[in-house]
Design a protein around this motif. Structure first.
Motif, mmCIF file in Angstrom:
data_model
loop_
_atom_site.group_PDB
_atom_site.id
_atom_site.type_symbol
_atom_site.label_atom_id
_atom_site.label_comp_id
_atom_site.label_asym_id
_atom_site.label_seq_id
_atom_site.Cartn_x
_atom_site.Cartn_y
_atom_site.Cartn_z
ATOM 1 N N UNK A 22 2.925 -3.409 -5.072
ATOM 2 C CA UNK A 22 3.961 -2.853 -4.195
ATOM 3 C C UNK A 22 3.595 -3.178 -2.752
ATOM 4 N N UNK A 23 4.530 -2.977 -1.862
ATOM 5 C CA UNK A 23 4.293 -3.193 -0.439
ATOM 6 C C UNK A 23 3.170 -2.268 0.024
ATOM 7 N N UNK A 24 2.039 -2.817 0.500
ATOM 8 C CA UNK A 24 0.930 -1.949 0.895
ATOM 9 C C UNK A 24 1.233 -1.066 2.094
ATOM 10 N N UNK A 25 2.309 -1.359 2.811
ATOM 11 C CA UNK A 25 2.679 -0.540 3.955
ATOM 12 C C UNK A 25 4.095 0.034 3.803
ATOM 13 N N UNK A 26 4.513 0.188 2.556
ATOM 14 C CA UNK A 26 5.827 0.748 2.299
ATOM 15 C C UNK A 26 5.856 2.262 2.235
ATOM 16 N N UNK A 27 4.713 2.870 1.944
ATOM 17 C CA UNK A 27 4.677 4.328 1.800
ATOM 18 C C UNK A 27 5.583 4.818 0.685
ATOM 19 N N UNK A 28 5.706 4.038 -0.388
ATOM 20 C CA UNK A 28 6.624 4.397 -1.467
ATOM 21 C C UNK A 28 6.142 5.633 -2.220
ATOM 22 N N UNK A 29 7.077 6.473 -2.598
ATOM 23 C CA UNK A 29 6.805 7.629 -3.444
ATOM 24 C C UNK A 29 7.394 7.328 -4.816
ATOM 25 N N UNK A 30 6.539 7.015 -5.777
ATOM 26 C CA UNK A 30 6.949 6.569 -7.105
ATOM 27 C C UNK A 30 6.229 7.398 -8.155
ATOM 28 N N UNK A 31 6.980 8.059 -9.012
ATOM 29 C CA UNK A 31 6.412 8.821 -10.125
ATOM 30 C C UNK A 31 5.304 9.765 -9.670
ATOM 31 N N UNK A 51 -3.333 4.453 -3.750
ATOM 32 C CA UNK A 51 -2.295 5.487 -3.823
ATOM 33 C C UNK A 51 -2.925 6.831 -4.138
ATOM 34 N N UNK A 52 -2.197 7.879 -3.826
ATOM 35 C CA UNK A 52 -2.659 9.230 -4.105
ATOM 36 C C UNK A 52 -1.492 10.025 -4.678
ATOM 37 N N UNK A 53 -1.800 10.951 -5.569
ATOM 38 C CA UNK A 53 -0.744 11.711 -6.226
ATOM 39 C C UNK A 53 -0.383 12.950 -5.414
ATOM 40 N N UNK A 54 0.844 13.395 -5.601
ATOM 41 C CA UNK A 54 1.352 14.563 -4.888
ATOM 42 C C UNK A 54 0.516 15.796 -5.215
ATOM 43 N N UNK A 55 0.052 15.914 -6.456
ATOM 44 C CA UNK A 55 -0.761 17.077 -6.833
ATOM 45 C C UNK A 55 -2.012 17.184 -5.969
ATOM 46 N N UNK A 103 2.502 11.618 5.734
ATOM 47 C CA UNK A 103 1.634 10.603 5.152
ATOM 48 C C UNK A 103 2.374 9.276 4.995
ATOM 49 N N UNK A 104 3.573 9.329 4.458
ATOM 50 C CA UNK A 104 4.340 8.098 4.256
ATOM 51 C C UNK A 104 4.651 7.419 5.589
ATOM 52 N N UNK A 105 4.939 8.230 6.608
ATOM 53 C CA UNK A 105 5.222 7.661 7.929
ATOM 54 C C UNK A 105 3.981 6.999 8.522
ATOM 55 N N UNK A 106 2.818 7.603 8.334
ATOM 56 C CA UNK A 106 1.583 7.026 8.869
ATOM 57 C C UNK A 106 1.241 5.721 8.158
ATOM 58 N N UNK A 107 1.445 5.666 6.851
ATOM 59 C CA UNK A 107 1.191 4.428 6.115
ATOM 60 C C UNK A 107 2.049 3.297 6.673
ATOM 61 N N UNK A 108 3.293 3.599 6.974
ATOM 62 C CA UNK A 108 4.233 2.568 7.428
ATOM 63 C C UNK A 108 3.888 2.005 8.808
ATOM 64 N N UNK A 109 3.076 2.712 9.568
ATOM 65 C CA UNK A 109 2.697 2.188 10.885
ATOM 66 C C UNK A 109 1.692 1.047 10.785
ATOM 67 N N UNK A 110 1.008 0.907 9.654
ATOM 68 C CA UNK A 110 0.141 -0.248 9.370
ATOM 69 C C UNK A 110 -0.860 -0.503 10.497
ATOM 70 N N UNK A 122 3.437 9.644 -6.973
ATOM 71 C CA UNK A 122 2.326 9.041 -6.248
ATOM 72 C C UNK A 122 2.828 8.374 -4.970
ATOM 73 N N UNK A 123 2.044 8.516 -3.887
ATOM 74 C CA UNK A 123 2.360 7.867 -2.626
ATOM 75 C C UNK A 123 1.496 6.618 -2.525
ATOM 76 N N UNK A 124 2.155 5.451 -2.421
ATOM 77 C CA UNK A 124 1.477 4.167 -2.408
ATOM 78 C C UNK A 124 1.283 3.674 -0.984
ATOM 79 N N UNK A 125 0.138 3.043 -0.730
ATOM 80 C CA UNK A 125 -0.045 2.373 0.550
ATOM 81 C C UNK A 125 -1.478 2.372 1.011
ATOM 82 N N UNK A 126 -1.799 1.381 1.841
ATOM 83 C CA UNK A 126 -3.137 1.308 2.407
ATOM 84 C C UNK A 126 -3.403 2.532 3.267
ATOM 85 N N UNK A 127 -4.511 3.189 2.992
ATOM 86 C CA UNK A 127 -4.876 4.397 3.712
ATOM 87 C C UNK A 127 -4.450 5.678 3.043
#
Length: 468
Positions: free
Chosen positions: A124-133, A446-450, A35-42, A135-140
């Protein structure tokens, strides 16, 4: 490819120890990484031909599925409708496909493109795919890359399992869903129907909580776009007397559209929605009455917009045009309407309703048809829907409620071909419909890991149930 097996006599309910079910912990970690890799492809789709460039995410999926392809059980196709507008289809062949008439071909339909962002609205960077607390952040992240990643992970794990499935499992990761699908699913079913052939499918727009129920989308409203052409009398803007500006008439039409709304038409899914979401018996009774429904809407809070949308045909003015230059009183104006229809609504009925809404203004207005499609519905008494119910109950100890989506998705294309298709997902207990809608196309998506883990676990059970 493996040898064809004998006709399967196994029962359909999934067993937890099925070879098609793998470690949820390991698979969840892989799904999150993907998921994080796909977000980063923007792969941002603004609707233009060259947008999206989904080939980048296709390459990510190819690398992820390399071990599955190496088994010889999976065949893949990379299909480009235009330069860079690529879709990936990966088919895990089943042992009983072609020999057992009950062996399904289960499609997992996900899209790779995402809508544009306003970076100023993001923290946050909308295409960073950050995993914070957690949650995975990013468009999509919500719409719908988390599911596309889960679909790929389940197919890979099924291909690596000791025994192949009895029916086909097909990942269909498409371009251009956010642009209407002309360079994605529509093109695929026209140009490569055998490649994308399935008998049932899962896609997006499900998993949010309606009370203690989990919503699964079984229907989508249709679209019947219209353009209203409004005529006036032109003149020089410095001498407005005697002219009749089309701009004023556009305003009159807009006022009428804002004051008159189509009446409620409560379909077969309405009662299930009310029962699942509304706990107050008196309010629920009012909502079941088409006459009293509109007065009850303000008491629904954040779910009111959804309730209004799925209880009637809606008409929304979206694009206004009048005039060419500042010193000429315009002779013509247009209003584009986004009209969303209920199942069974015909084009003729839309035109009639529109003229009723316009009332005395209708005689002087031309109605042009824009692009549209019919509402689609899948039955909720299929083996796949039953498998969804069992999986959600096993993973979340929750019942399922079938719902209609107010918007559209690629699943409608499969439904138009007679293929049952359902909007799937299993989001966490705090994911109300309102929270889901805020995440889709919104800032700080963003979406949570759960939720990823729950959706993956349910998906694994569904695949095992249908194909083990």
């Amino acid at each position: 490819m493996p040898e064809r097996g004998e006709e399967s006599t196994a029962s359909t309910p999934a067993a937890p120890e099925s070879a098609l079910q793998t470690s949820a912990t390991g698979s969840a970690a892989d799904t999150i990484a993907l998921l994080r890799a796909l977000i980063r492809e923007a792969c941002v789709n603004d609707g233009s031909v060259g947008a999206g460039q989904e080939i980048r995410s296709v390459r990510v999926l190819q690398r992820f599925l390399a071990d599955a392809v190496a088994t010889g059980r999976v065949e893949t196709h990379v299909l480009e409708s235009a330069p860079g507008r690529a879709s990936l289809v990966a088919r895990l062949r089943g042992t009983d496909t072609g020999t057992d008439p009950d062996a399904p071909s289960l499609g997992l339909l996900g899209h790779l493109d995402v809508v544009p962002v306003d970076p100023d609205g993001w923290t946050r960077n909308p295409f960073g795919g950050d995993l914070i607390d957690g949650e995975i952040w990013g468009r999509g992240a919500v719409d719908m890359l988390y599911l596309t990643a889960a679909f790929a992970c389940v197919l890979r794990d099924a291909a690596l399992a000791p025994e192949p499935p009895r029916g086909d499992l097909v990942l269909i990761a498409v371009a251009d869903e956010e642009g209407g699908g002309e360079y994605g699913i529509h093109w695929l079913v026209r140009q490569h129907p055998e490649v994308v052939r399935v008998t049932e499918a899962l896609s997006e727009s499900g998993g949010m909580r309606m009370g203690r129920h989990v919503a699964i989308e079984v229907a989508e409203k249709g679209s019947a776009g219209r353009r209203l052409v409004i005529h006036g009398k032109p003149g020089h803007a410095s001498i407005p007397y005697g002219a009749k500006s089309a701009s004023y008439r556009v305003g009159e039409v807009l006022q009428r559209l804002g004051e008159v709304m189509p009446a409620a038409q409560l379909g077969p899914l309405w009662n299930a929605f009310v029962s699942a979401r509304i706990q107050d018996p008196a309010l629920a009774e009012r909502l079941r009455d088409p006459v009293r429904l509109d007065a009850a809407l303000p008491h629904l809070g954040g779910i009111a917009g959804y309730a209004h949308a799925v209880s009637r045909i809606t008409m929304s003015p979206t694009v206004l045009r009048a005039g060419m230059t500042h010193n000429v009183i315009p002779a013509m104006g247009t209003i584009d309407l986004d009209i969303r229809t209920l199942p069974g609504t015909t084009d003729a009925e839309v035109d009639h309703l529109l003229r009723v809404v316009l009332g005395p203004l209708a005689d002087d207005i031309e109605i042009e048809h824009l692009r549209g499609w019919a509402a689609t519905t899948s039955p909720s008494d299929t083996p796949l829907f039953a498998a969804i119910e069992r999986a959600v109950d096993a993973v979340a100890d929750a019942p399922v409620v079938p719902i209609m989506a107010a918007g559209g998705s690629d699943a409608r294309v499969l439904r138009e071909l007679g293929i049952p298709a359902y909007g799937f997902g299993l989001l966490g207990p705090d994911w109300s419909y309102e929270r889901y809608r805020e995440g889709v196309h919104g800032n700080d998506e963003r979406i949570d890991v759960e939720s990823v883990t729950l959706s993956l676990a349910a998906l694994q059970r569904i695949v095992a149930d249908r194909l083990a």
